[in-house]
Design an enzyme around this catalytic site. Structure first.
Site, PDB file in Angstrom:
ATOM      1  N   SER A   1       4.006  -8.000   7.786  1.00  0.00           N
ATOM      2  CA  SER A   1       3.955  -6.758   7.005  1.00  0.00           C
ATOM      3  C   SER A   1       3.884  -5.551   7.943  1.00  0.00           C
ATOM      4  CB  SER A   1       2.741  -6.750   6.080  1.00  0.00           C
ATOM      5  OG  SER A   1       2.857  -7.774   5.117  1.00  0.00           O
TER       6      SER A   1
ATOM      7  N   GLU B   1       0.239  -1.462   9.298  1.00  0.00           N
ATOM      8  CA  GLU B   1      -0.417  -2.724   9.602  1.00  0.00           C
ATOM      9  C   GLU B   1      -0.015  -3.165  11.016  1.00  0.00           C
ATOM     10  OE1 GLU B   1      -0.885  -7.189   7.708  1.00  0.00           O
ATOM     11  OE2 GLU B   1      -0.773  -5.452   6.379  1.00  0.00           O
TER      12      GLU B   1
ATOM     13  N   ARG C   1      -7.265  -6.237   5.620  1.00  0.00           N
ATOM     14  CA  ARG C   1      -6.483  -6.213   6.866  1.00  0.00           C
ATOM     15  C   ARG C   1      -7.110  -5.307   7.917  1.00  0.00           C
ATOM     16  NH1 ARG C   1      -5.521  -9.397   3.782  1.00  0.00           N
ATOM     17  NH2 ARG C   1      -3.533 -10.002   2.826  1.00  0.00           N
TER      18      ARG C   1
END
Length: 272
Positions: A194, A267, A152
């Site tokens: 998320s 995130e 990510r």
């Protein structure tokens, strides 16, 4: 370059924010001109973004960069192209590697920037590289190896104009079904997706639940919470503010750090 006023309580995936002026880049020359001025924020489709009320100098690509071009041995896909359009194209053309896009909202530029994925599948698996502006104001290719795409994350700086992708036959319908199953335990209410990256060897949702924040309503109107369905999803039931969302995110980070000894990494991208 055009400017439009955008209501971020509608534009963002979490449905939190106020109205801001956004500059839409219509050409590499537009972007080159921006680089000569004040600092700015690239917002893309704002699918994992929280924007403060007084944030200025917001930038996104115009629809000029919403395209899919078959270049023979590879695909060139404009960074403003929505994931759903690319998924549908790949399915029609029997191309493998794009199945994951059935369950990843957003534009291709943002998906590349965050190396978005599900479980062990990531967009970098099918990516050859990107097109970005060079110092002399021209578009140039940067290979995927040079982007340092991780979990990510990436080391990509600046605006992505297009992604260059592999062409491999063999669309896998079974993977699409697997991805739908993976997403079945996630909420449908407005969210960032998320909120935190999973720490190594653990899950952010499990930690948030462990410290007692799962499903607990916050905010002046009690419209924010970490979802009962998946605790790593901060969901907004309506009329919540930037400050309330930031406060809840920081509360989760603080509690998990104090009680579990783990510092969660955001995130969600927060622009102030």
């Amino acid at each position: 370059m055009q400017q439009r006023k955008i209501d971020f309580s509608v534009y963002t995936s979490v449905r939190i924010g106020e109205s801001h002026w956004v500059s839409f880049v219509e050409s590499p020359e537009d972007y080159d001109a921006l680089l000569q001025g004040d600092a700015f924020h690239i917002i893309g489709r704002a699918n994992n973004l929280l924007v403060a009320p007084h944030t200025k100098n917001l930038v996104a690509l115009s629809k000029n960069f919403d395209y899919i071009k078959d270049c023979g041995d590879f695909l060139e896909i404009g960074a403003a192209t929505l994931s759903g359009r690319v998924f549908s194209y790949a399915k029609r053309q029997n191309l493998r590697g794009f199945e994951i896009l059935s369950q990843l909202p957003g534009s291709i530029g943002g998906i590349i920037k965050m190396n978005a994925g599900l479980k062990e599948y990531e967009i970098k698996d099918v990516l050859l590289g990107i097109l970005q502006l060079t110092k002399d104001g021209k578009l140039d290719f940067k290979s995927v190896e040079s982007l340092n795409l991780g979990y990510r994350s990436s080391e990509i700086c600046g605006l992505i104009f297009a992604g260059i992708f592999k062409k491999q036959e063999g669309f896998r319908e079974n993977l699409v079904n697997d991805f739908k199953l993976m997403r079945s335990n996630q909420p449908t209410e407005p969210s960032f997706g998320s909120t935190f990256k999973n720490p190594k060897g653990d899950f952010a949702g499990r930690l948030i639940e462990q410290v007692g924040l799962k499903g607990v309503r916050f905010g002046s109107k009690k419209n924010l919470c970490f979802s009962e369905k998946h605790a790593n999803f901060l969901v907004n039931y309506g009329d919540s503010t930037f400050d309330e969302a930031v406060e809840l995110i920081e509360l989760a980070r603080s509690r998990v750090k104090q009680e579990c000894g783990i510092l969660l990494e955001n995130e969600v991208q927060i622009l102030r």
